[in-house]
Write a protein that holds these residues in place. Structure first.
Motif, PDB file in Angstrom:
ATOM      1  N   SER A 117       0.815  -1.219   0.000  1.00  0.00           N
ATOM      2  CA  SER A 117       0.000   0.000   0.000  1.00  0.00           C
ATOM      3  C   SER A 117       0.848   1.267   0.000  1.00  0.00           C
ATOM      4  CB  SER A 117      -0.946   0.015   1.209  1.00  0.00           C
ATOM      5  OG  SER A 117      -0.223  -0.074   2.422  1.00  0.00           O
ATOM      6  N   THR A 118       2.152   1.126   0.293  1.00  0.00           N
ATOM      7  CA  THR A 118       3.045   2.293   0.273  1.00  0.00           C
ATOM      8  C   THR A 118       3.609   2.556  -1.115  1.00  0.00           C
ATOM      9  OG1 THR A 118       5.039   0.981   0.792  1.00  0.00           O
ATOM     10  CG2 THR A 118       3.722   1.785   2.655  1.00  0.00           C
ATOM     11  N   LYS A 119       3.316   1.655  -2.059  1.00  0.00           N
ATOM     12  CA  LYS A 119       3.876   1.755  -3.403  1.00  0.00           C
ATOM     13  C   LYS A 119       2.901   2.413  -4.375  1.00  0.00           C
ATOM     14  CE  LYS A 119       7.629  -0.334  -2.159  1.00  0.00           C
ATOM     15  NZ  LYS A 119       8.922   0.398  -2.120  1.00  0.00           N
ATOM     16  N   TYR A 120       3.439   2.723  -5.571  1.00  0.00           N
ATOM     17  CA  TYR A 120       2.620   3.226  -6.670  1.00  0.00           C
ATOM     18  C   TYR A 120       2.568   2.149  -7.756  1.00  0.00           C
ATOM     19  CZ  TYR A 120       2.749   7.797  -4.455  1.00  0.00           C
ATOM     20  OH  TYR A 120       2.595   8.822  -3.557  1.00  0.00           O
ATOM     21  N   PRO A 121       1.571   2.202  -8.634  1.00  0.00           N
ATOM     22  CA  PRO A 121       1.418   1.142  -9.639  1.00  0.00           C
ATOM     23  C   PRO A 121       2.675   0.864 -10.453  1.00  0.00           C
ATOM     24  CG  PRO A 121      -0.551   2.486  -9.591  1.00  0.00           C
ATOM     25  CD  PRO A 121       0.434   3.152  -8.659  1.00  0.00           C
ATOM     26  N   ASP A 122       3.438   1.902 -10.823  1.00  0.00           N
ATOM     27  CA  ASP A 122       4.632   1.659 -11.649  1.00  0.00           C
ATOM     28  C   ASP A 122       5.792   1.045 -10.853  1.00  0.00           C
ATOM     29  OD1 ASP A 122       5.349   3.846 -10.132  1.00  0.00           O
ATOM     30  OD2 ASP A 122       5.814   5.168 -11.814  1.00  0.00           O
ATOM     31  N   GLU A 123       5.611   0.872  -9.541  1.00  0.00           N
ATOM     32  CA  GLU A 123       6.635   0.231  -8.705  1.00  0.00           C
ATOM     33  C   GLU A 123       6.306  -1.235  -8.409  1.00  0.00           C
ATOM     34  OE1 GLU A 123       8.296   3.653  -5.774  1.00  0.00           O
ATOM     35  OE2 GLU A 123       6.146   3.225  -5.518  1.00  0.00           O
ATOM     36  N   ILE A 124       5.135  -1.681  -8.808  1.00  0.00           N
ATOM     37  CA  ILE A 124       4.674  -3.020  -8.435  1.00  0.00           C
ATOM     38  C   ILE A 124       5.525  -4.125  -9.057  1.00  0.00           C
ATOM     39  CG2 ILE A 124       2.764  -4.658  -8.666  1.00  0.00           C
ATOM     40  CD1 ILE A 124       2.430  -2.583  -6.436  1.00  0.00           C
ATOM     41  N   GLN A 125       5.890  -3.982 -10.308  1.00  0.00           N
ATOM     42  CA  GLN A 125       6.689  -5.026 -10.957  1.00  0.00           C
ATOM     43  C   GLN A 125       7.999  -5.259 -10.214  1.00  0.00           C
ATOM     44  OE1 GLN A 125       7.562  -4.354 -15.109  1.00  0.00           O
ATOM     45  NE2 GLN A 125       8.496  -6.359 -15.388  1.00  0.00           N
ATOM     46  N   ALA A 126       8.691  -4.184  -9.861  1.00  0.00           N
ATOM     47  CA  ALA A 126       9.949  -4.310  -9.115  1.00  0.00           C
ATOM     48  C   ALA A 126       9.706  -4.871  -7.711  1.00  0.00           C
ATOM     49  CB  ALA A 126      10.644  -2.949  -9.027  1.00  0.00           C
ATOM     50  N   TYR A 127       8.593  -4.471  -7.115  1.00  0.00           N
ATOM     51  CA  TYR A 127       8.251  -4.950  -5.764  1.00  0.00           C
ATOM     52  C   TYR A 127       8.028  -6.458  -5.766  1.00  0.00           C
ATOM     53  CZ  TYR A 127       5.744  -5.179  -1.270  1.00  0.00           C
ATOM     54  OH  TYR A 127       5.338  -5.489   0.017  1.00  0.00           O
ATOM     55  N   LEU A 128       7.373  -6.961  -6.837  1.00  0.00           N
ATOM     56  CA  LEU A 128       7.046  -8.378  -6.894  1.00  0.00           C
ATOM     57  C   LEU A 128       8.200  -9.255  -7.388  1.00  0.00           C
ATOM     58  CD1 LEU A 128       3.413  -8.277  -8.357  1.00  0.00           C
ATOM     59  CD2 LEU A 128       4.084  -8.678  -5.984  1.00  0.00           C
ATOM     60  N   THR A 129       9.226  -8.661  -7.974  1.00  0.00           N
ATOM     61  CA  THR A 129      10.322  -9.456  -8.556  1.00  0.00           C
ATOM     62  C   THR A 129      10.965 -10.404  -7.546  1.00  0.00           C
ATOM     63  OG1 THR A 129      10.788  -7.859 -10.302  1.00  0.00           O
ATOM     64  CG2 THR A 129      12.577  -9.343  -9.680  1.00  0.00           C
ATOM     65  N   PRO A 130      11.415  -9.934  -6.372  1.00  0.00           N
ATOM     66  CA  PRO A 130      12.001 -10.881  -5.412  1.00  0.00           C
ATOM     67  C   PRO A 130      10.989 -11.895  -4.877  1.00  0.00           C
ATOM     68  CG  PRO A 130      11.757  -8.695  -4.426  1.00  0.00           C
ATOM     69  CD  PRO A 130      11.482  -8.540  -5.880  1.00  0.00           C
ATOM     70  N   ILE A 131       9.723 -11.525  -4.868  1.00  0.00           N
ATOM     71  CA  ILE A 131       8.685 -12.459  -4.426  1.00  0.00           C
ATOM     72  C   ILE A 131       8.560 -13.608  -5.422  1.00  0.00           C
ATOM     73  CG2 ILE A 131       6.192 -12.727  -4.069  1.00  0.00           C
ATOM     74  CD1 ILE A 131       6.203  -9.915  -2.855  1.00  0.00           C
ATOM     75  N   PHE A 132       8.534 -13.287  -6.723  1.00  0.00           N
ATOM     76  CA  PHE A 132       8.474 -14.339  -7.737  1.00  0.00           C
ATOM     77  C   PHE A 132       9.745 -15.195  -7.724  1.00  0.00           C
ATOM     78  CE2 PHE A 132       5.298 -11.597 -10.165  1.00  0.00           C
ATOM     79  CZ  PHE A 132       4.232 -12.416  -9.849  1.00  0.00           C
ATOM     80  N   GLU A 133      10.894 -14.584  -7.466  1.00  0.00           N
ATOM     81  CA  GLU A 133      12.146 -15.348  -7.377  1.00  0.00           C
ATOM     82  C   GLU A 133      12.067 -16.367  -6.246  1.00  0.00           C
ATOM     83  OE1 GLU A 133      15.118 -12.347  -6.955  1.00  0.00           O
ATOM     84  OE2 GLU A 133      15.191 -11.872  -9.108  1.00  0.00           O
ATOM     85  N   PHE A 134      11.496 -15.946  -5.121  1.00  0.00           N
ATOM     86  CA  PHE A 134      11.319 -16.854  -3.976  1.00  0.00           C
ATOM     87  C   PHE A 134      10.386 -18.001  -4.345  1.00  0.00           C
ATOM     88  CE2 PHE A 134       8.406 -17.861  -0.412  1.00  0.00           C
ATOM     89  CZ  PHE A 134       9.302 -18.525   0.419  1.00  0.00           C
ATOM     90  N   ILE A 135       9.258 -17.689  -4.959  1.00  0.00           N
ATOM     91  CA  ILE A 135       8.293 -18.727  -5.338  1.00  0.00           C
ATOM     92  C   ILE A 135       8.918 -19.699  -6.333  1.00  0.00           C
ATOM     93  CG2 ILE A 135       6.034 -19.183  -6.374  1.00  0.00           C
ATOM     94  CD1 ILE A 135       5.239 -16.311  -5.527  1.00  0.00           C
TER      95      ILE A 135
END
Length: 426
Positions: free
Chosen positions: A69-87
């Motif tokens: 919720s602290t992010k903006y839409p154009d930051e979401i891809q970068a935010y999710l990158t380490p999450i997808f790497e973990f998965i």
């Protein structure tokens, strides 16, 4: 010839019916202060049944701060990158297309402007649909209501405990909201009642969420009561503590006076409850009537409650025990806290003064828990971290056919098709 071909088909079908292959499911719990990504596993489904998590195996989990919720839409891809790497590192490549991925956003997103929250959710849906994991529809990534959060947690804890009769009270304390849920035998509070249709019974569950009463939101609200100009001298921080605090885009100089009684009074004023001060069995947070807690039920309090209980070296406790431990910690000066290696190694130790007193006040004055009742505050139950996420995954998957999330189910369907074709052909 017919029997020769039929027997292998039946054997294949039987193998898949009894298969113990492992399937996976992923859920992103997007809270106000962090995103918890949990990977659950279970024996692959062979029919449209409730997928039961394997509670003998600890789930894989990643915590990402700060909250989405602290992010903006154009930051979401970068935010999710380490999450997808973990998965990707935990889910076998062969299972990727069968692994459902969900996202549930809680109080942090509920507090946002509707336009910003919608834009964030849309971008998250886009990224999940492009991930290569199973993402069926937009309902698999959404903001869940506080009542849903309370209900899913109750179901999840009930499952982990094997609590068949539902004699259970669950309490959750997040960063922006707090929830309570328990079974009731009447429908007096209709707007706060959820009717659950279980396989063997129908349960009326009192489930309510208080937005703005989570740990972070409550701490900011209580700190704001001590603002003088650009300074805050707070009784809810250790004597000698000093730092900077940003509130509503204004930076303040924060120092602690370490006064337990004054901090308790500020918290009580914030909770706005008459519990313990007047004889009213139905009192609750912000003067909202709450049904009386059944004294025979077991209480399980998680998240913020479990965090501070573990910090104070408590697991099952009564409220007087919690208060005693909290007072002993809060009476230490900041220099004493820093000199204690057990405390100083905790990254949240500075705010634990407030959290320890807030949890006591929330449970006693907010939720009206008697001093005589035991409160269980486990970090894990049967090797699983208790949360609303587990029940949400199970419930969502129970709504779809197993051929979507189970390669075993797909193979079974294929073999049955072959079997029927052979019957017709021969």
């Amino acid at each position: 010839m017919f029997l020769y071909l039929l027997l292998p088909s039946l054997c294949l079908g039987q193998r898949f019916l009894q298969a113990d292959e492992t399937c996976y499911g992923v859920i992103l719990d997007c809270g106000s202060s962090s995103t918890k990504t949990t990977i659950y596993s279970w024996p692959c489904r062979t029919s449209k049944i409730y997928p039961l998590t394997d509670i003998t195996q600890e789930s894989q989990q990643l915590k990402t701060s700060p909250g989405v919720s602290t992010k903006y839409p154009d930051e979401i891809q970068a935010y999710l990158t380490p999450i997808f790497e973990f998965i990707n590192s935990k889910v076998p490549t062969t299972q990727k297309e069968y692994t459902p991925i969900f996202m549930g956003a809680t109080a942090g997103m509920r507090l946002l402007d509707i336009n910003k929250s919608n834009a964030l959710i849309d971008e998250i849906r886009k990224q999940l649909s492009m991930s290569g994991y199973l993402f069926q529809n937009n309902n698999w990534a959404r903001i869940i209501s506080g009542q849903d959060e309370a209900t899913y947690l109750w179901l999840g804890v009930k499952y982990l405990l094997g609590n068949t009769d539902g004699s259970l009270i669950t309490i959750d304390l997040g960063g922006a909201s707090t929830q309570i849920a328990f079974k009731v035998d009447y429908m007096q509070y209709e707007s706060d009642i959820v009717t659950l249709k279980m396989p063997d019974e129908e349960i009326n569950l009192y489930a309510i969420s208080y937005l703005g009463y989570g740990n972070d939101q409550a701490r900011d609200a209580v700190l704001a009561k001590s603002i003088i100009g650009t300074q805050v001298i707070s009784p809810c921080y250790h004597q000698g503590y000093s730092s900077q605090w940003t509130y509503q885009k204004v930076q303040y100089s924060l120092s602690g006076s370490g006064n337990v009684e004054q901090c308790q009074a500020l918290i009580q004023s914030f909770l706005n409850s008459q519990c313990r001060t007047v004889k009213d069995e139905l009192c609750g947070i912000n003067t909202i009537d709450q049904p009386q807690l059944p004294s025979s039920y077991s209480i399980y309090a998680i998240s913020g409650v479990a965090t501070i209980a573990n910090f104070l070296q408590l697991s099952t406790f009564k409220l007087p025990q919690l208060l005693k431990q909290a007072q002993e910690f809060c009476k230490m000066s900041w220099s004493q806290v820093q000199g204690n290696t057990t405390y100083s190694s905790n990254p949240y130790v500075a705010t634990n003064f407030f959290l320890s007193l807030y949890v006591h006040q929330l449970l006693s004055i907010g939720y009206n828990i008697p001093d005589t009742m035991d409160i269980n505050a486990p970090l894990v139950i049967n090797s699983q971290t208790p949360s609303w996420a587990m029940a949400a995954v199970q419930y969502q998957l129970a709504q779809v056919d197993c051929d979507l999330d189970s390669s075993v189910c797909q193979e079974l369907i294929l073999n049955l098709m072959i079997f029927f074709c052979l019957m017709v052909f021969y």
